[in-house]
Enzyme design. Sequence first.
Site, PDB file in Angstrom:
ATOM      1  N   LYS A 191     -11.818   7.277   5.701  1.00 21.92           N
ATOM      2  CA  LYS A 191     -12.512   7.438   6.983  1.00 21.92           C
ATOM      3  C   LYS A 191     -13.581   8.543   6.908  1.00 21.92           C
ATOM      4  O   LYS A 191     -14.629   8.430   7.561  1.00 21.92           O
ATOM      5  CB  LYS A 191     -11.500   7.727   8.102  1.00 21.92           C
ATOM      6  CG  LYS A 191     -10.576   6.554   8.392  1.00 21.92           C
ATOM      7  CD  LYS A 191     -11.341   5.302   8.814  1.00 21.92           C
ATOM      8  CE  LYS A 191     -10.451   4.172   9.291  1.00 21.92           C
ATOM      9  NZ  LYS A 191     -11.212   2.976   9.687  1.00 21.92           N
TER      10      LYS A 191
ATOM     11  N   TYR B 196      -6.065   7.237   3.680  1.00 22.54           N
ATOM     12  CA  TYR B 196      -6.723   6.854   4.945  1.00 22.54           C
ATOM     13  C   TYR B 196      -7.782   7.894   5.354  1.00 22.54           C
ATOM     14  O   TYR B 196      -8.908   7.529   5.699  1.00 22.54           O
ATOM     15  CB  TYR B 196      -5.642   6.727   6.022  1.00 22.54           C
ATOM     16  CG  TYR B 196      -6.135   6.229   7.359  1.00 22.54           C
ATOM     17  CD1 TYR B 196      -6.421   4.888   7.576  1.00 22.54           C
ATOM     18  CD2 TYR B 196      -6.286   7.102   8.436  1.00 22.54           C
ATOM     19  CE1 TYR B 196      -6.849   4.420   8.805  1.00 22.54           C
ATOM     20  CE2 TYR B 196      -6.710   6.650   9.677  1.00 22.54           C
ATOM     21  CZ  TYR B 196      -6.985   5.305   9.854  1.00 22.54           C
ATOM     22  OH  TYR B 196      -7.420   4.853  11.084  1.00 22.54           O
TER      23      TYR B 196
END
Length: 248
Positions: A158, A154
């Site tokens: 991002k 993640y």
Amino acid sequence: MLKDKVAVITGSARGIGKAIAEEYASNGAKVVISDILQDLADGTALEIKNKFNTETMAVKADVSKYDEVENLISQTIEKFGKIDILVNNAGITRDNLIMRMSDQEWDLVININLKGVFNCTKAVTRPMMKQRSGRIINITSVVGEMGNAGQINYSASKAGVIGMTKTTAKELGSRGVRVNAIAPGFIVSEMTDKLSDQAKESLTKLIPLGNLGYPKDVANAAVFLASDMAEYITGQVLNVDGGMVMQG
Ligand code: NAP
């Protein structure tokens, strides 16, 4: 602030994306609700149409599949004649410590959170360049800036979105297309609802403002960045995190 603008928001059947769609509609925009499940998208589009008396449309699109994204953008242009705003909001988590993370968990998160933003951005580039105007808003995360144990996939996705935001801003700036990112911190949502009270308490200690944020806080920032008030702003990351990023 967004009268008659046409906005596509990915992953907007619920959560932060839905809050952005509502805030856009309340500011006069026509909104395209796009999500991976058609039924949920249909329900949200109808709800927003009735609540704000604006035109809406629901289109099923898995952002990791380019043909579905192309269909989303062409259906939008067919119905509304243009696309002014794209919000790349769809995102997922599949958390694990690095030594336990499977290839499947890595690939799924990268394909949706990172390649999904690439796919949608690529699909709007031609129409926005032709129009010589457009706004792209990428929803990244404070975790992409600070890192977070258990979120290697993640956080990488991002952080990658922040890089893409800057590159796209540089490539499209001369054509009147502004590209910015919003980095939410911990927002009250289904994701944070799952946390224990103890986890919430220790998280809150990391936030200078002393509380979790709400989807509307992110939506307000998304209205600002899409509006003419942000006319001279591109390639930026706006943190909506109660000051959390300063603790990193
Ligand atoms: P959410 O409630 O899970 O909503 C995300 C939406 O995206 C869901 O409707 C989901 O559908 C949809 N979706 C999942 N995979 C998709 C795909 N491949 N294509 C299209 N849509 C897809 O999440 P959220 O909390 O609102 O988060 C929205 C964005 O904010 C994400 O990018 C997230 O990373 C970011 N963010 C959230 C927080 C937070 O605290 N909540 C903090 C920082 C950043 P299903 O429900 O059917 O899977």
